[in-house]
Write a protein that holds these residues in place. Structure first.
Motif, PDB file in Angstrom:
ATOM      1  N   HIS A   1       1.761   4.902  13.912  1.00 22.98           N
ATOM      2  CA  HIS A   1       2.612   6.060  14.193  1.00 22.98           C
ATOM      3  C   HIS A   1       4.091   5.727  14.060  1.00 22.98           C
ATOM      4  CE1 HIS A   1      -0.755   8.543  15.446  1.00 22.98           C
ATOM      5  NE2 HIS A   1      -1.196   7.518  16.149  1.00 22.98           N
ATOM      6  N   THR A   2       4.383   4.530  13.623  1.00 24.11           N
ATOM      7  CA  THR A   2       5.756   4.147  13.320  1.00 24.11           C
ATOM      8  C   THR A   2       5.751   3.435  11.988  1.00 24.11           C
ATOM      9  OG1 THR A   2       5.484   2.034  14.477  1.00 24.11           O
ATOM     10  CG2 THR A   2       6.360   3.871  15.760  1.00 24.11           C
ATOM     11  N   GLY A   3       6.931   3.209  11.435  1.00 21.35           N
ATOM     12  CA  GLY A   3       6.998   2.497  10.172  1.00 21.35           C
ATOM     13  C   GLY A   3       7.567   3.360   9.078  1.00 21.35           C
ATOM     14  N   PRO A   4       7.791   2.775   7.898  1.00 17.58           N
ATOM     15  CA  PRO A   4       8.462   3.490   6.816  1.00 17.58           C
ATOM     16  C   PRO A   4       7.682   4.672   6.284  1.00 17.58           C
ATOM     17  CG  PRO A   4       7.558   1.416   6.028  1.00 17.58           C
ATOM     18  CD  PRO A   4       7.432   1.398   7.520  1.00 17.58           C
ATOM     19  N   GLY A   5       6.378   4.686   6.448  1.00 18.99           N
ATOM     20  CA  GLY A   5       5.577   5.771   5.881  1.00 18.99           C
ATOM     21  C   GLY A   5       5.938   7.129   6.411  1.00 18.99           C
ATOM     22  N   LEU A   6       6.337   7.191   7.687  1.00 17.17           N
ATOM     23  CA  LEU A   6       6.703   8.479   8.259  1.00 17.17           C
ATOM     24  C   LEU A   6       7.894   9.086   7.533  1.00 17.17           C
ATOM     25  CD1 LEU A   6       6.319   7.600  12.042  1.00 17.17           C
ATOM     26  CD2 LEU A   6       4.808   9.008  10.664  1.00 17.17           C
ATOM     27  N   GLY A   7       8.904   8.252   7.217  1.00 17.37           N
ATOM     28  CA  GLY A   7      10.063   8.745   6.492  1.00 17.37           C
ATOM     29  C   GLY A   7       9.753   9.057   5.056  1.00 17.37           C
ATOM     30  N   LEU A   8       8.952   8.220   4.411  1.00 16.77           N
ATOM     31  CA  LEU A   8       8.618   8.424   3.002  1.00 16.77           C
ATOM     32  C   LEU A   8       7.822   9.694   2.795  1.00 16.77           C
ATOM     33  CD1 LEU A   8       7.612   4.797   1.945  1.00 16.77           C
ATOM     34  CD2 LEU A   8       9.672   6.018   1.278  1.00 16.77           C
ATOM     35  N   SER A   9       6.761   9.856   3.576  1.00 16.79           N
ATOM     36  CA  SER A   9       5.875  11.002   3.374  1.00 16.79           C
ATOM     37  C   SER A   9       6.572  12.322   3.647  1.00 16.79           C
ATOM     38  CB  SER A   9       4.638  10.872   4.264  1.00 16.79           C
ATOM     39  OG  SER A   9       5.019  10.803   5.626  1.00 16.79           O
TER      40      SER A   9
ATOM     41  N   ILE B   1      10.345   6.175  -6.383  1.00 22.54           N
ATOM     42  CA  ILE B   1      10.461   4.957  -5.599  1.00 22.54           C
ATOM     43  C   ILE B   1       9.942   3.765  -6.386  1.00 22.54           C
ATOM     44  CG2 ILE B   1       8.239   5.449  -4.475  1.00 22.54           C
ATOM     45  CD1 ILE B   1       9.332   4.010  -1.982  1.00 22.54           C
ATOM     46  N   GLU B   2      10.664   2.677  -6.283  1.00 21.37           N
ATOM     47  CA  GLU B   2      10.242   1.403  -6.856  1.00 21.37           C
ATOM     48  C   GLU B   2      10.273   0.365  -5.742  1.00 21.37           C
ATOM     49  OE1 GLU B   2      12.632   0.297 -10.133  1.00 21.37           O
ATOM     50  OE2 GLU B   2      12.365   2.190 -11.225  1.00 21.37           O
ATOM     51  N   THR B   3       9.223  -0.413  -5.596  1.00 27.27           N
ATOM     52  CA  THR B   3       9.182  -1.404  -4.525  1.00 27.27           C
ATOM     53  C   THR B   3       8.575  -2.701  -5.013  1.00 27.27           C
ATOM     54  OG1 THR B   3       8.527  -1.763  -2.213  1.00 27.27           O
ATOM     55  CG2 THR B   3       6.927  -0.639  -3.644  1.00 27.27           C
ATOM     56  N   GLY B   4       9.054  -3.788  -4.468  1.00 26.85           N
ATOM     57  CA  GLY B   4       8.572  -5.104  -4.855  1.00 26.85           C
ATOM     58  C   GLY B   4       9.070  -6.154  -3.880  1.00 26.85           C
ATOM     59  N   GLU B   5       8.876  -7.392  -4.221  1.00 34.01           N
ATOM     60  CA  GLU B   5       9.240  -8.482  -3.320  1.00 34.01           C
ATOM     61  C   GLU B   5      10.738  -8.572  -3.068  1.00 34.01           C
ATOM     62  OE1 GLU B   5       7.630 -12.029  -4.921  1.00 34.01           O
ATOM     63  OE2 GLU B   5       5.539 -11.448  -4.583  1.00 34.01           O
TER      64      GLU B   5
ATOM     65  N   ASP C   1       0.832  -1.214   0.000  1.00 31.90           N
ATOM     66  CA  ASP C   1       0.000   0.000   0.000  1.00 31.90           C
ATOM     67  C   ASP C   1       0.864   1.261   0.000  1.00 31.90           C
ATOM     68  OD1 ASP C   1      -2.298   1.464  -0.082  1.00 31.90           O
ATOM     69  OD2 ASP C   1      -2.813   1.218   2.026  1.00 31.90           O
ATOM     70  N   LEU C   2       1.805   1.294  -0.950  1.00 28.82           N
ATOM     71  CA  LEU C   2       2.753   2.407  -1.029  1.00 28.82           C
ATOM     72  C   LEU C   2       2.066   3.754  -1.199  1.00 28.82           C
ATOM     73  CD1 LEU C   2       5.642   3.476  -1.314  1.00 28.82           C
ATOM     74  CD2 LEU C   2       5.519   2.934  -3.755  1.00 28.82           C
ATOM     75  N   ALA C   3       0.995   3.794  -2.000  1.00 29.50           N
ATOM     76  CA  ALA C   3       0.315   5.071  -2.259  1.00 29.50           C
ATOM     77  C   ALA C   3      -0.186   5.710  -0.972  1.00 29.50           C
ATOM     78  CB  ALA C   3      -0.840   4.853  -3.236  1.00 29.50           C
ATOM     79  N   SER C   4      -0.720   4.901  -0.059  1.00 23.82           N
ATOM     80  CA  SER C   4      -1.210   5.444   1.204  1.00 23.82           C
ATOM     81  C   SER C   4      -0.071   5.980   2.059  1.00 23.82           C
ATOM     82  CB  SER C   4      -1.979   4.370   1.981  1.00 23.82           C
ATOM     83  OG  SER C   4      -3.161   4.011   1.311  1.00 23.82           O
ATOM     84  N   PHE C   5       1.068   5.280   2.033  1.00 26.62           N
ATOM     85  CA  PHE C   5       2.221   5.754   2.780  1.00 26.62           C
ATOM     86  C   PHE C   5       2.682   7.117   2.256  1.00 26.62           C
ATOM     87  CE2 PHE C   5       3.197   1.275   4.162  1.00 26.62           C
ATOM     88  CZ  PHE C   5       3.145   1.556   5.522  1.00 26.62           C
TER      89      PHE C   5
END
Length: 376
Positions: A98-106, A117-121, A86-90
């Motif tokens: 309140h933790t996790g990669p989304g805080l840094g990305l956004s 950004i490119e993300t995959g398995e 769910d990269l778009a939401s991040f």
């Protein structure tokens, strides 16, 4: 054309700090000013921390990229995690945790000039770009940056920390200057609008129109006063409530000079946020104006309006009261009032999440209690 400066393995927490220092130094070699150095280094370190904490380690690569149109500094951070669901939401910062990669990305995507950004398995790759104003080749800058990194590696850690603190102070000073200039220009623009409204009021043949425009100019002044105080203050994020209210009271004393109304102000020195100051300015302007207009017309008694502001525990209590005739069942009467001024007071109270109390038994008294978060 791409010229690589260095690569940093992200295997432990100290590697993230090293990545931040390297990003700032390389950006400096590329001619970026302190503010751009800091925003680029902050963005890169956030993504590097994500790679270390959530991406099963990774690597940060710095390079200069040169095209016919532009020269830029690129940081590529690649990890070996399982990708970001769910990269778009991040990226829209709509994640619930309140933790996790989304805080840094956004946050990081807002700090750089270009973000992809490119993300995959098999992992995630993030490219962060800073546009440069220097003229020169990517290869020359890459060599100069590599030399600077080698030199810094043999330098004193204390000197590096001192340099970073100096850069942060310079960036803060520049930000303070820009904010102060913004408040100054806003105040000037409000003064122009106020002057136009006053000119229109003088030219109007309608008493109702003149009254409406006069009230309007008073509301503009309540906003302009807060901007003026911030323009003059050392801290451009806070307003001195005592000075703010005293300035508004002085203006109204001049405006109602012929009415022989005494306005007394008793405020403790209190620092509040700019947003709270603008709302309180509107409230005080409306209540003082209303009190002066409706205070007792009995010439045998002295007509007074009092404004008090003080700290009560974790709250600030603001009271405006007069010695006028008062209002029977004031709370019910004012709740049903169609007065624009009272609607403005109620609206500002709601924005401040404050408590409102009215008493009309001995003159009219309006008290507002502001929660601690309304302060600066």
């Amino acid at each position: 054309m791409k010229s690589v400066v260095t690569s940093i393995s992200l295997e432990q927490d100290t590697d993230v700090s090293h990545t931040r220092r390297s990003a700032r130094l390389i950006a400096k070699v590329g001619g970026a000013d302190n503010r751009d150095q800091i925003r680029f280094a902050t963005a890169v370190s956030e993504i590097a921390r994500n790679a270390f904490q959530y991406g099963k380690e990774g690597v940060a690569e710095f390079s200069f990229s040169e095209t016919k149109q532009a020269l830029c500094l690129v940081a590529r951070v690649q990890d070996h995690g399982g990708g970001i669901a769910d990269l778009a939401s991040f990226l829209r910062n709509r994640h619930q945790a309140h933790t996790g990669p989304g805080l840094g990305l956004s946050g990081s995507q807002k700090l750089v000039d270009d973000f992809s950004i490119e993300t995959g398995e098999t992992g995630t790759i993030v490219d962060l770009k800073l546009n440069l104003k220097l003229s020169g080749s990517a290869s020359e800058l890459a060599k100069a940056a590599a030399d600077a990194l080698v030199k810094a590696a043999h330098g004193s850690p204390l000197e590096e920390l001192t340099e970073q603190n100096r850069a942060l102070r310079d960036a803060l000073a520049a930000q303070q200057y820009l904010l102060r200039e913004m408040h100054h220009r806003t105040k000037n623009n409000l003064a122009i609008i106020q002057s136009l409204a006053m000119m229109q009021a003088r030219q109007s043949s309608s008493e109702e129109t003149r009254k409406a425009l006069t009230d309007f100019t008073g509301r503009i002044q309540a906003f302009a006063n807060a901007h003026n105080l911030l323009h003059q203050a050392e801290d451009v994020s806070q307003v001195d409530l005592k000075q703010h209210i005293e300035d508004l009271a002085d203006r109204l004393r001049l405006a109602f000079d012929q009415s022989r109304i005494a306005i007394e102000v008793d405020c403790e020195p209190l620092m509040i946020s700019f947003d709270a100051a603008t709302e309180i300015g509107l409230i005080v302007n409306e209540l003082l104006t209303n009190a002066v207009k409706h205070v007792s017309a009995d010439q045998s008694s002295e007509r007074k309006v009092w404004v008090d502001a003080k700290r009560v525990g974790s709250k600030v209590r603001l009271t405006v009261r007069d010695n006028g005739p008062g209002i029977v069942d004031a709370e019910k009467t004012l709740r049903k009032s169609r007065s624009l001024g009272w609607k403005i007071v109620q609206g500002s109270v709601r924005k401040l999440n404050a408590a409102l109390q009215v008493d009309g038994t001995d003159g009219l008294s309006v008290a507002i209690e502001l929660d601690a978060h309304g302060e600066g």
